[in-house]
Design an enzyme around this catalytic site. Structure first.
Site, PDB file in Angstrom:
ATOM      1  CG  HIS A  88      23.621 -35.956 -90.209  1.00  0.00           C
ATOM      2  ND1 HIS A  88      24.234 -37.075 -90.534  1.00  0.00           N
ATOM      3  CD2 HIS A  88      24.493 -34.913 -89.703  1.00  0.00           C
ATOM      4  CE1 HIS A  88      25.637 -36.962 -89.889  1.00  0.00           C
ATOM      5  NE2 HIS A  88      25.672 -35.729 -89.619  1.00  0.00           N
ATOM      6  CG  HIS A 139      29.354 -33.272 -92.417  1.00  0.00           C
ATOM      7  ND1 HIS A 139      28.390 -33.765 -92.923  1.00  0.00           N
ATOM      8  CD2 HIS A 139      29.280 -33.490 -91.070  1.00  0.00           C
ATOM      9  CE1 HIS A 139      27.801 -34.650 -91.846  1.00  0.00           C
ATOM     10  NE2 HIS A 139      28.491 -34.160 -90.799  1.00  0.00           N
ATOM     11  CG  ASP A 186      27.552 -31.920 -88.202  1.00  0.00           C
ATOM     12  OD1 ASP A 186      26.565 -32.493 -88.752  1.00  0.00           O
ATOM     13  OD2 ASP A 186      28.541 -32.234 -88.218  1.00  0.00           O
ATOM     14  CG  HIS A 202      27.462 -31.905 -82.950  1.00  0.00           C
ATOM     15  ND1 HIS A 202      26.761 -31.607 -84.083  1.00  0.00           N
ATOM     16  CD2 HIS A 202      27.976 -33.072 -83.251  1.00  0.00           C
ATOM     17  CE1 HIS A 202      26.968 -32.475 -84.961  1.00  0.00           C
ATOM     18  NE2 HIS A 202      27.769 -33.281 -84.648  1.00  0.00           N
TER      19      HIS A 202
END
Length: 347
Positions: A114, A272, A276, A299
């Site tokens: 973030h 969101h 990311d 991720h």
């Protein structure tokens, strides 16, 4: 800003300006007008919050840094020369629940994505990130508190040009239903993301955003991390997510949003995920000019994509560019959508 306590250190001197004030006058004269310059903060700034997984209070300080420093995380609780972790794709050692980086000595910092997204959106090239433990504070679960910190500290152009990574050949990572790809683009970075969850409160969603400071602030920065109630219970049983709460995450139980204040956007979940991805891509060590497309990408997949891009010099070029090359065409655009009629067969 929700849960944000900050302190500005006005006594800190920007070492980049003091270290290179004499050569700066000569260097600036040879940088063509319009060339994108490296950027750092004007002053240091701090905040305190809880780490989402270990549940411990953490203090974070962002400090200006000289040209060509890059983004360096510094574990202030480690009292030797092994405290610094320079951001790079190779520094990422785990991407299962968050992005975790490490140095060769084994020092780690988790949940950096973030903050990295805020750096990417605001064009921060050089900064020292002091943190007194193994986790960046989660704050409200979004990037907005970190954008606020950068705004309060201020941003300054430095005397050397930025280097950017221009995608030259398409690179793709595919694992089952997961896809992450980077493709060439004439200008800027655009992010397209799609998700598909069995939980009816999420379902199938997608968004497109051109990465500009204004579009990031307006449409992406405030989107919070999220999880399923069943996953939260499992993480707690495993000793993880100890700092997670409805104050810093959206929690879903099938068709229910458990947060009293509901959602900030109808497609907050996919926004969101785009946030990311922006943070994960900035782990490349420089801004990327290209088009990113993610479908259920995590991720870990994003890091595999960045590593694949950088593994072959034919895939990219490292360039000095004009500011206009980093900007989206026109004012850029944001689009978001949600398919409320379709429920995925699998999460």
């Amino acid at each position: 800003m929700d849960g944000l306590n900050y302190d500005i250190d006005t006594s800190y001197e920007d070492r980049s300006s003091s270290r290179s004030s004499s050569r700066g006058k000569a260097t600036l004269g040879v940088i063509a007008s319009g060339i994108a310059r490296q950027r750092t903060l004007k002053t240091a700034i701090s905040c305190t919050g809880v780490g989402v997984h270990r549940g411990r209070e953490a203090t974070l300080t962002l400090r200006p840094a000289p040209v060509d420093t890059g983004i360096v995380f510094n574990r202030t609780d480690i009292r030797d020369d092994n405290a610094a972790i320079r951001v790079s794709a190779q520094a990422v050692i785990d991407g299962r629940l968050c992005t975790t980086i490490a140095n060769e000595a084994g020092a780690t910092v988790s949940t950096v994505e973030h903050l990295m997204a805020a750096f990417a959106a605001q064009g921060i090239d050089n900064v020292i990130v002091d943190v007194n433990g193994p986790e960046v504070p989660i704050m409200d679960g979004s990037a907005a508190p970190f954008v606020f910190l950068i705004d309060c500290a201020g941003v300054v152009d430095q005397e050397l040009p930025r280097k950017v990574i221009r995608v030259r050949k398409a690179v793709t990572v595919v694992e089952g239903p997961v896809l992450a790809s980077l493709m060439p683009a004439e200008r800027g970075l655009s992010v397209d993301f799609e998700i598909d969850f069995a939980a009816r409160a999420i379902g199938r969603q997608g968004c497109h955003v051109d990465l500009t400071p204004d579009l990031f602030r307006a449409h992406i920065a405030r989107a919070r991390t999220f999880g399923l109630r069943s996953d939260v219970d499992m993480m707690r049983a495993a000793g993880l997510g100890l700092g997670g709460s409805l104050e810093n995450a959206v929690v879903v139980d099938d068709d229910l949003i458990l947060n009293d204040d509901g959602l900030r956007y109808e497609e907050e979940f996919v926004r969101h995920k785009a946030l990311d991805a922006i943070g994960d891509l900035y782990m490349a060590g420089a801004p990327i000019i290209g088009r990113y497309h993610g479908v259920r990408s995590s991720h870990a997949h994003n890091n595999k994509l960045v590593r694949a891009l950088l593994a072959d010099p034919a895939n990219y070029s490292l360039e000095t560019v004009d500011e206009t090359d980093l900007a989206a065409p026109g004012l850029g655009r944001f689009d978001g959508w949600r398919d409320t009629d379709r429920i995925a067969a699998t999460a």
